[in-house]
Scaffold this motif. Structure first.
Motif, mmCIF file in Angstrom:
data_model
loop_
_atom_site.group_PDB
_atom_site.id
_atom_site.type_symbol
_atom_site.label_atom_id
_atom_site.label_comp_id
_atom_site.label_asym_id
_atom_site.label_seq_id
_atom_site.Cartn_x
_atom_site.Cartn_y
_atom_site.Cartn_z
ATOM 1 N N ALA A 80 66.042 62.966 6.066
ATOM 2 C CA ALA A 80 65.415 61.708 5.686
ATOM 3 C C ALA A 80 64.203 61.496 6.590
ATOM 4 O O ALA A 80 64.272 61.737 7.797
ATOM 5 N N LEU A 81 63.103 61.057 5.988
ATOM 6 C CA LEU A 81 61.871 60.828 6.741
ATOM 7 C C LEU A 81 61.333 59.429 6.468
ATOM 8 O O LEU A 81 61.137 59.053 5.322
ATOM 9 N N THR A 82 61.082 58.693 7.537
ATOM 10 C CA THR A 82 60.411 57.406 7.394
ATOM 11 C C THR A 82 59.020 57.478 8.013
ATOM 12 O O THR A 82 58.162 56.667 7.708
ATOM 13 N N LEU A 112 53.060 67.398 5.886
ATOM 14 C CA LEU A 112 54.072 68.427 5.643
ATOM 15 C C LEU A 112 53.473 69.639 4.942
ATOM 16 O O LEU A 112 53.843 70.780 5.245
ATOM 17 N N HIS A 113 52.562 69.400 4.012
ATOM 18 C CA HIS A 113 51.898 70.510 3.316
ATOM 19 C C HIS A 113 51.194 71.407 4.346
ATOM 20 O O HIS A 113 51.335 72.632 4.309
ATOM 21 N N ALA A 114 50.481 70.785 5.274
ATOM 22 C CA ALA A 114 49.780 71.553 6.311
ATOM 23 C C ALA A 114 50.767 72.274 7.230
ATOM 24 O O ALA A 114 50.552 73.436 7.586
ATOM 25 N N VAL A 115 51.850 71.610 7.596
ATOM 26 C CA VAL A 115 52.855 72.214 8.478
ATOM 27 C C VAL A 115 53.494 73.429 7.812
ATOM 28 O O VAL A 115 53.618 74.493 8.427
ATOM 29 N N GLU A 138 52.181 55.673 2.166
ATOM 30 C CA GLU A 138 53.090 56.157 3.219
ATOM 31 C C GLU A 138 53.614 57.559 2.911
ATOM 32 O O GLU A 138 53.679 58.425 3.777
ATOM 33 N N ASP A 139 53.994 57.764 1.655
ATOM 34 C CA ASP A 139 54.485 59.079 1.239
ATOM 35 C C ASP A 139 53.367 60.104 1.254
ATOM 36 O O ASP A 139 53.571 61.255 1.643
ATOM 37 N N ARG A 140 52.182 59.701 0.816
ATOM 38 C CA ARG A 140 51.043 60.617 0.755
ATOM 39 C C ARG A 140 50.702 61.160 2.145
ATOM 40 O O ARG A 140 50.501 62.368 2.309
ATOM 41 N N VAL A 141 50.682 60.287 3.148
ATOM 42 C CA VAL A 141 50.363 60.731 4.516
ATOM 43 C C VAL A 141 51.382 61.768 4.979
ATOM 44 O O VAL A 141 51.017 62.822 5.509
ATOM 45 N N MET A 142 52.671 61.485 4.769
ATOM 46 C CA MET A 142 53.704 62.452 5.173
ATOM 47 C C MET A 142 53.585 63.744 4.389
ATOM 48 O O MET A 142 53.688 64.836 4.950
ATOM 49 N N GLU A 160 54.782 64.209 16.135
ATOM 50 C CA GLU A 160 54.448 65.605 16.445
ATOM 51 C C GLU A 160 55.716 66.411 16.674
ATOM 52 O O GLU A 160 55.792 67.583 16.290
ATOM 53 N N GLN A 161 56.716 65.795 17.292
ATOM 54 C CA GLN A 161 57.990 66.487 17.525
ATOM 55 C C GLN A 161 58.687 66.801 16.196
ATOM 56 O O GLN A 161 59.261 67.878 16.038
ATOM 57 N N ASP A 162 58.634 65.849 15.266
ATOM 58 C CA ASP A 162 59.225 66.084 13.940
ATOM 59 C C ASP A 162 58.528 67.244 13.244
ATOM 60 O O ASP A 162 59.177 68.111 12.658
ATOM 61 N N GLU A 163 57.203 67.248 13.306
ATOM 62 C CA GLU A 163 56.436 68.326 12.679
ATOM 63 C C GLU A 163 56.786 69.674 13.297
ATOM 64 O O GLU A 163 56.938 70.665 12.576
ATOM 65 N N ALA A 164 56.941 69.717 14.622
ATOM 66 C CA ALA A 164 57.301 70.969 15.296
ATOM 67 C C ALA A 164 58.684 71.428 14.852
ATOM 68 O O ALA A 164 58.905 72.622 14.608
ATOM 69 N N ARG A 165 59.623 70.499 14.717
ATOM 70 C CA ARG A 165 60.988 70.842 14.280
ATOM 71 C C ARG A 165 60.973 71.361 12.845
ATOM 72 O O ARG A 165 61.627 72.341 12.510
ATOM 73 N N ILE A 166 60.194 70.700 11.985
ATOM 74 C CA ILE A 166 60.102 71.139 10.585
ATOM 75 C C ILE A 166 59.460 72.523 10.520
ATOM 76 O O ILE A 166 59.925 73.398 9.778
#
Length: 151
Positions: free
Chosen positions: A130-132, A66-69, A58-62, A136-142
């Protein structure tokens, strides 16, 4: 509080915190041995990718997303390990980082910013999220926050 002879006593830091500090010391030692700037950057990014690969699914996927973002939003930031966590530095100072839930046995992962980030908004503003899961919206905000923080 100082440690006593009782092994269950509190000594100020959890095992996970002590492990993170030891890992950071190893990272600093390894970084000081590296030669050229381009070589160092490639090695540091490879270390980040390797650390992400070691994470729970789960952490690896996020962390991969995030690395790509972060790389797309601010390609001038330098990926590096920071206390055993994927982080991104500007001018040698860690700007933002990903802390897996597993790292300190938390119920959620965290994406955070250090004080060099330019996120000031009045007298109070958030510096960690905090991220669970990531939408796509979260990625755009980050991505927006990383761009703003990196200036």
């Amino acid at each position: 509080m100082a440690a006593t002879s009782d092994s269950a006593s509190y000594d100020g830091f959890t095992k996970e915190e002590r492990d993170a500090m030891k890992e950071h010391a190893r990272e600093l030692k390894a970084a000081s041995r590296r030669a050229g700037k381009a070589e160092k950057a490639a090695e540091e990014e490879a270390a980040v990718v390797a650390k992400i690969a070691e994470m729970a699914p789960e952490d690896r996927v996020m962390a991969e997303r995030l690395h790509a973002v972060v790389k797309a939003a601010a390609p001038h930031l330098a990926p590096k390990l920071w206390y055993g966590m994927p982080a991104y530095a500007k001018d040698g100072k860690v700007l933002c980082f990903f802390q897996s839930a597993e790292k300190f046995k938390s119920r959620y992962a965290t994406f955070g910013f250090n004080d060099v980030a330019r996120l000031d908004d009045g007298a109070m503003w958030p510096v960690a999220y905090a991220l669970t899961e990531l939408s796509e919206q979260d990625e755009a905000r980050i991505a927006e926050l990383v761009k703003r923080a990196a200036g």
